[in-house]
Structures are given as structure tokens and as C-alpha cells.
Motif scaffolding. Structure first.
Motif, short mmCIF file in Angstrom:
data_model
loop_
_atom_site.label_atom_id
_atom_site.label_comp_id
_atom_site.label_asym_id
_atom_site.label_seq_id
_atom_site.Cartn_x
_atom_site.Cartn_y
_atom_site.Cartn_z
N PHE A 154 31.89 17.40 2.56
CA PHE A 154 32.44 17.20 3.37
C PHE A 154 32.13 16.72 4.85
O PHE A 154 32.78 16.02 5.44
N TYR A 155 31.55 16.88 5.28
CA TYR A 155 31.06 16.59 7.00
C TYR A 155 31.07 15.48 7.00
O TYR A 155 30.91 14.47 7.74
N ILE A 156 30.03 14.73 5.77
CA ILE A 156 29.78 13.06 5.55
C ILE A 156 30.73 12.73 6.25
O ILE A 156 31.09 11.86 5.87
N ALA A 157 31.78 13.01 4.64
CA ALA A 157 33.09 11.93 4.57
C ALA A 157 34.25 12.57 5.78
O ALA A 157 34.25 11.20 6.53
N PHE A 158 34.51 13.01 6.34
CA PHE A 158 34.97 13.24 7.86
C PHE A 158 34.22 11.91 9.34
O PHE A 158 34.84 11.48 10.06
N LYS A 159 33.02 12.07 9.04
CA LYS A 159 32.22 11.99 10.30
C LYS A 159 32.67 10.22 9.97
O LYS A 159 32.58 9.23 11.01
#
Length: 275
Positions: A258-263
């Protein structure tokens, strides 16, 4: 950017990538790609060239890291070799295709597609109903060939090993336990990363604007700094994965996705968070 800071960020990234590879059965490209992209653009590299170099170099680092992790998992009996070979050969061929497509696609589209893919995979793992694992995973030659082809295509296209897609498929659709999915995925990534490396090297020759010390879309400086720490860290990740409870391992996987996707999609920038 200060060169010492540049090296420090790369070393820290390599440590995270190696640990994540061993722990979660992913190549770590979903960590390396965004960080390399931001480092390269901060040095003045054109964004389209930067994202392609990030993809190609990521796959080059993934290969030795995946070999290290796969050996560790194989020693612990977590690699299923027949599905791995079927998916691996299919994935090697399709990753060549994916890398060639990416080398001719505008960078902004690749960046957004990368983020959306990781986000969808994370949501799927979060909401899916997991089967009760009893006995051996499902069989089927064609199924594993198709899964390998899809994984390899995405690997070459987006500079990832493919584990962010492969692990959910193996767990949810093919009845793998999480630890067997992680181990087998790590081994398949050896094949998918190899095909992508060939594609990004061949398609990047004689391209203008590449950063110094690049062979095609693979930057040797970033490769060396990332790989020197990621390979030994993969063994530490392997040990951790065999000690963590199945459910906890899955939630760590989802949170990182989730973190990498949003970034990569740019969500944090839209809402003004410095993440």
C-alpha cells in the motif's frame, strides 16, 4: 544531491530490498524502483529515462538477491520445484516482451501503472478469502504456465520480480501456504528478472541522456551499491519469514504494498504529506 547521501540512500534501500525479498518472496523492485527514480530525477536525469533505468537496474539487483533468497528457502523445503520450473520458463520469455514494451512507453504511464498494479494486488490480498491449506497445492501445467507468463510480462514491463502479483495468486488461487508461496515466488523471480535484464540492456544501447556508467538501461553504480548489501540481507529475511506467523507475514506484505502504491501514484503529494 550530496554523493555521500546518495550512496547512503542506496545502501539503505539495498538492505530493505534484500530483507523484503527473503521475507516476502518479492524481488524488491517495488521498493527499489521508486527510490531509484527519485534519486535519478534529483540528479537531473529525464523522468522517462530515469524510470526505465530504475526498472532495468532494479531487475539486475533482483537476480542475485533472488538467487540468495531462493537457496535459503530451498534448504528449508519451501520451494516447490515443478511449479517453479513451469512458471519460471514461461516468465522468462514474457519478461523479455514486457521489457521491450516498457523501453518504448512514456515514463509517466509506466510510473502510474506500476502504482496501480501494486495497489490492486494489495487490496486483493487484504479482502480475499483464504482457503484452508491442507495437503499439496493445486496441480495443472497450463495454469502454472499462464501464471508464469502474466508474472513475467509484468516483471519486464514494470521492473519488478513479479512477487507482488505471484504471491497473492499462489496463495489465493493455487492453495499454497504463505511460506511456500514466498519460497517458490523467490525462485521464479530468478527467471523473470533474467529476461527483463536482457530486454533492458538490449533496448537501452545508444540511448541519449543515460546516467554515467550505464549499460543500456542498467546503471552499474546503482547496481553495485544496491546488490552488495541486498544479497546478504536476503538470508536474514529468509530466516525471519520462517519464524513469523502466517497471518502476520501476510499483513506486513500488504502494508508495504500500500505504501509503495500510494507513493508511485502520487497520493501523498496530492494530500501534502512528506512521505
Amino acid at each position: 544531491m550530496d554523493f555521500i547521501l546518495y550512496l547512503f540512500v542506496l545502501l539503505l534501500t539495498g538492505a530493505l530490498v534484500g530483507f523484503a525479498s527473503g521475507l516476502l518472496g518479492v524481488g524488491g523492485g517495488f521498493i527499489m524502483v521508486p527510490i531509484q527514480f527519485f534519486l535519478l530525477t534529483s540528479l537531473g536525469v529525464d523522468p522517462t529515462t530515469a524510470i526505465r533505468v530504475a526498472f532495468g537496474t532494479s531487475l539486475a539487483v533482483i537476480l542475485p538477491t533472488a538467487i540468495s533468497g531462493a537457496l535459503g528457502h530451498a534448504r528449508r523445503g519451501a520451494v516447490l520445484f515443478r511449479p517453479m520450473i513451469l512458471m519460471g520458463i514461461s516468465g522468462l520469455i514474457s519478461s523479455l516482451i514486457g521489457g521491450t514494451i516498457a523501453a518504448n512507453t512514456p515514463g509517466i504511464y509506466l510510473k502510474i501503472i506500476f502504482g496501480i498494479l501494486v495497489l490492486i494486488s494489495g487490496i486483493w490480498m487484504l479482502i480475499a478469502k483464504y482457503p484452508e491449506i491442507s495437503g499439496e497445492p493445486k496441480k495443472g501445467v497450463l495454469s502454472y504456465i499462464i501464471i508464469g507468463f502474466i508474472t513475467g510480462l509484468l516483471s519486464g514491463l514494470l521492473g519488478v520480480g513479479g512477487g507482488v502479483v505471484l504471491v497473492p495468486i499462489l496463495v489465493i488461487l493455487m492453495g499454497f501456504s504463505m511460506i511456500r508461496a514466498v519460497g517458490t515466488s523467490t525462485a521464479v523471480i530468478i527467471f523473470t528478472s533474467l529476461g527483463g535484464i536482457i530486454a533492458y540492456t538490449a533496448n537501452g544501447f545508444n540511448v541519449a541522456g543515460l546516467p554515467p556508467f550505464s549499460i543500456g538501461y542498467i546503471n552499474l553504480i546503482q547496481f553495485a551499491v544496491l546488490a552488495i548489501i541486498s544479497v546478504p540481507m536476503a538470508q536474514i529475511g529468509v530466516k525471519a519469514s520462517h519464524k513469523l506467523p502466517e497471518k502476520q507475514l501476510r499483513y506486513i506484505f500488504i502494508l508495504v504494498m500500500f505504501y509503495i502504491a500510494f507513493k508511485m501514484i502520487g497520493v501523498f503529494s496530492w494530500i501534502g504529506l512528506p512521505l
